[in-house]
Scaffold this motif. Structure first.
Motif, PDB file in Angstrom:
ATOM      1  N   GLU A  45      13.275 -10.132  34.360  1.00  0.00           N
ATOM      2  CA  GLU A  45      12.773  -9.586  35.619  1.00  0.00           C
ATOM      3  C   GLU A  45      13.243  -8.152  35.849  1.00  0.00           C
ATOM      4  OE1 GLU A  45      13.957 -12.285  38.665  1.00  0.00           O
ATOM      5  OE2 GLU A  45      12.623 -13.891  37.971  1.00  0.00           O
ATOM      6  N   HIS A  46      14.319  -7.777  35.160  1.00  0.00           N
ATOM      7  CA  HIS A  46      14.820  -6.409  35.242  1.00  0.00           C
ATOM      8  C   HIS A  46      14.243  -5.534  34.125  1.00  0.00           C
ATOM      9  CE1 HIS A  46      17.629  -8.047  38.167  1.00  0.00           C
ATOM     10  NE2 HIS A  46      17.994  -6.811  38.461  1.00  0.00           N
ATOM     11  N   HIS A  47      13.136  -5.975  33.545  1.00  0.00           N
ATOM     12  CA  HIS A  47      12.384  -5.201  32.544  1.00  0.00           C
ATOM     13  C   HIS A  47      13.202  -4.925  31.282  1.00  0.00           C
ATOM     14  CE1 HIS A  47       9.513  -4.752  35.776  1.00  0.00           C
ATOM     15  NE2 HIS A  47      10.444  -4.205  36.533  1.00  0.00           N
ATOM     16  N   ILE A  48      14.071  -5.859  30.966  1.00  0.00           N
ATOM     17  CA  ILE A  48      14.816  -5.803  29.710  1.00  0.00           C
ATOM     18  C   ILE A  48      14.130  -6.741  28.722  1.00  0.00           C
ATOM     19  CG2 ILE A  48      17.024  -6.346  28.600  1.00  0.00           C
ATOM     20  CD1 ILE A  48      18.358  -5.539  31.286  1.00  0.00           C
ATOM     21  N   ASP A  49      13.856  -6.237  27.534  1.00  0.00           N
ATOM     22  CA  ASP A  49      13.133  -6.977  26.504  1.00  0.00           C
ATOM     23  C   ASP A  49      14.088  -7.928  25.791  1.00  0.00           C
ATOM     24  OD1 ASP A  49      11.292  -7.789  24.570  1.00  0.00           O
ATOM     25  OD2 ASP A  49      11.679  -6.040  23.293  1.00  0.00           O
ATOM     26  N   LEU A  50      14.153  -9.168  26.254  1.00  0.00           N
ATOM     27  CA  LEU A  50      15.065 -10.166  25.697  1.00  0.00           C
ATOM     28  C   LEU A  50      14.367 -10.940  24.598  1.00  0.00           C
ATOM     29  CD1 LEU A  50      17.732 -11.779  25.750  1.00  0.00           C
ATOM     30  CD2 LEU A  50      16.726 -13.172  27.581  1.00  0.00           C
ATOM     31  N   ARG A  51      14.878 -10.845  23.369  1.00  0.00           N
ATOM     32  CA  ARG A  51      14.310 -11.557  22.224  1.00  0.00           C
ATOM     33  C   ARG A  51      15.254 -12.693  21.830  1.00  0.00           C
ATOM     34  NH1 ARG A  51      10.917  -8.033  19.226  1.00  0.00           N
ATOM     35  NH2 ARG A  51      10.141  -6.399  20.634  1.00  0.00           N
TER      36      ARG A  51
END
Length: 451
Positions: free
Chosen positions: A199-205
């Motif tokens: 939701e904080h626009h961090i690309d979590l893979r």
């Protein structure tokens, strides 16, 4: 005990500084020297991120005024120790200077893990632990960084992601587990944190690992390649896949080491008058069934420093760690854990209660044994009192008793909605119980809270 002796402590983190302060309180005559190449003065390591984001200056992270050390007659030696002659009781510094000691405390802390990845030593690739790491990160992110990749989740990883995002640098996090911090958090809590990160626009893979770090012609990182074959262009790589004891200069000596410096519950090593505490110490046996041989947490470092201070002052005590506790933040979600809450458990041996607020940012879990006695608690999004759960776990309260008194654990009720009422109702729905849910209408009117 000879109070004219010289106690030298290598490392001025929370463990080393607490040891020095405690020893000085108990012994007015002993000579104490704190040695550190990282910084002259003790600082709060958890505040480094706020220095990077411009919220604080580095000197603001120092909890003691500079005059404090002279007033308490704690000598400060700035320098890196190159080697130790244990037989002669002498330190050799990288500068060529030396220093003798009567008793030595090794409190050298941790360093970021490296696992032999191709390209891990390129420019723009680093961990985050020390003051020097902060300075390097400021240099590495000054200009030209269009994307950053962080390898590994956990607390340091999310701090680094927040720091980069604050400077408008897009971030990708590679996590090999199927959930964020999935080796520590149960599935539901891991999912809550993962959603919040995205939701904080961090690309979590998730379920993704680093294969190699790719260099440009100037020996600087230009991309990473994942084990799934994807190439991600980036100009900064943060290595946050855990930390390891910082003891390389102690290996290949007569000191007994494994992952860390081997100690008993009095922090004694295999060499007379040599002790070790904090992140770099490794117990021969775990302090308790739910504790690790190496404890790399701020509050355990403080407890170990206090205990060794008493021992060096001649008191006959040993390390009694008590109930496990930790706290942190995942971006703006506060996290607390008390007692034993593993990522996975045998449902035939443990009963679990889990409540999550509909907003998906507030949660409470309690594990109990089959007799209903509390084993541990996870708490997200609001604060609960440490002393309440410390007592409940030590005394083996029934889950009913814990939940019925949950209002007593509520921290800063002026600022936190009365979530405990919804928790009480959910617990009663799942497990029953003879307690009453009191004051619900009054508190809802007082706070205007919807629970």
């Amino acid at each position: 005990m000879n109070s004219n002796r010289h106690v030298v402590i290598i490392g001025n983190g929370i463990a080393g500084v607490t040891c020095a302060r405690q020893l000085r309180k108990l012994d007015e005559k002993v000579r104490i020297t704190l040695v550190s190449g990282e910084s002259k003065y003790f600082f709060s390591r958890t505040a480094l991120m706020y220095v990077f984001m411009g919220h604080m200056k580095f000197e603001h992270t120092q909890p003691y005024e500079n005059w404090f050390w002279d007033k308490n007659r704690i000598e400060l030696k700035e320098g890196w120790v190159k080697s130790i002659d244990f037989a002669a009781k002498n330190l050799l510094f990288q500068s060529g200077e030396d220093m003798s000691y009567d008793e030595l405390v090794l409190a050298t802390g941790s360093k970021p893990n490296k696992f032999g990845w191709a390209g891990e030593d390129l420019q723009g690739v680093q961990g985050l632990y020390s003051k020097q790491d902060l300075e390097l990160m400021e240099k590495n992110t000054q200009e030209g960084v269009k994307r950053a990749v962080i390898v590994g989740g956990g607390l340091i990883g999310i701090e680094m992601a927040e720091m980069l995002a604050y400077k408008k640098i897009p971030v990708t996090i590679l996590v090999r587990e199927k959930g964020f911090w999935g080796n520590i958090l149960p599935k539901e809590e891991s999912g809550l944190v993962g959603r919040h990160i995205r939701e904080h626009h961090i690309d979590l893979r998730l379920n993704e690992e680093l294969e190699e770090i790719i260099s440009d012609p100037n020996a600087r990182v230009k991309a990473v390649k994942t084990k799934s074959g994807e190439e991600i262009q980036c100009q900064f790589v943060g290595l946050t896949a855990g930390v390891t004891p910082n003891i390389d200069f102690l290996r290949k000596t007569e000191l007994e080491v494994n992952r860390g410096v081997k100690v008993d519950f009095g922090f004694r090593t295999n060499i007379k008058d040599v002790y070790s505490i904090g992140d770099c110490a490794e117990f021969h046996e775990a302090p308790a069934s739910d504790r690790k041989h190496v404890e790399q947490v701020w509050y355990t470092g403080r407890m170990q420093g206090e205990t060794l201070g008493h021992i060096l002052a001649g008191h006959n005590v040993t390390y009694q760690p008590g109930v496990w506790f930790n706290s942190a933040k995942f971006l703006d979600i506060e996290y607390q854990t008390y007692g034993h809450v593993p990522a996975r458990w045998d449902t035939g041996q443990v009963k679990s209660f889990y409540w999550e607020h509909p907003v998906g940012k507030v949660a409470f879990r309690m594990l109990m044994d089959l007799n209903g006695r509390i084993l541990g608690v996870n708490n997200f999004g609001f604060r609960l009192r440490h002393e309440f759960f410390d007592q409940a776990i030590r005394e083996g309260w029934d889950g009913d008793r814990v939940i019925s008194k949950l209002d007593k654990a509520n921290f800063d009720p002026e600022f936190f909605a009365p979530y405990y009422i919804a928790i009480q109702q959910a617990f009663k729905n799942q497990f029953g119980g003879d307690f009453t849910i009191s004051k619900k209408t009054f508190i809802q009117k007082l706070f205007g809270a919807s629970v």
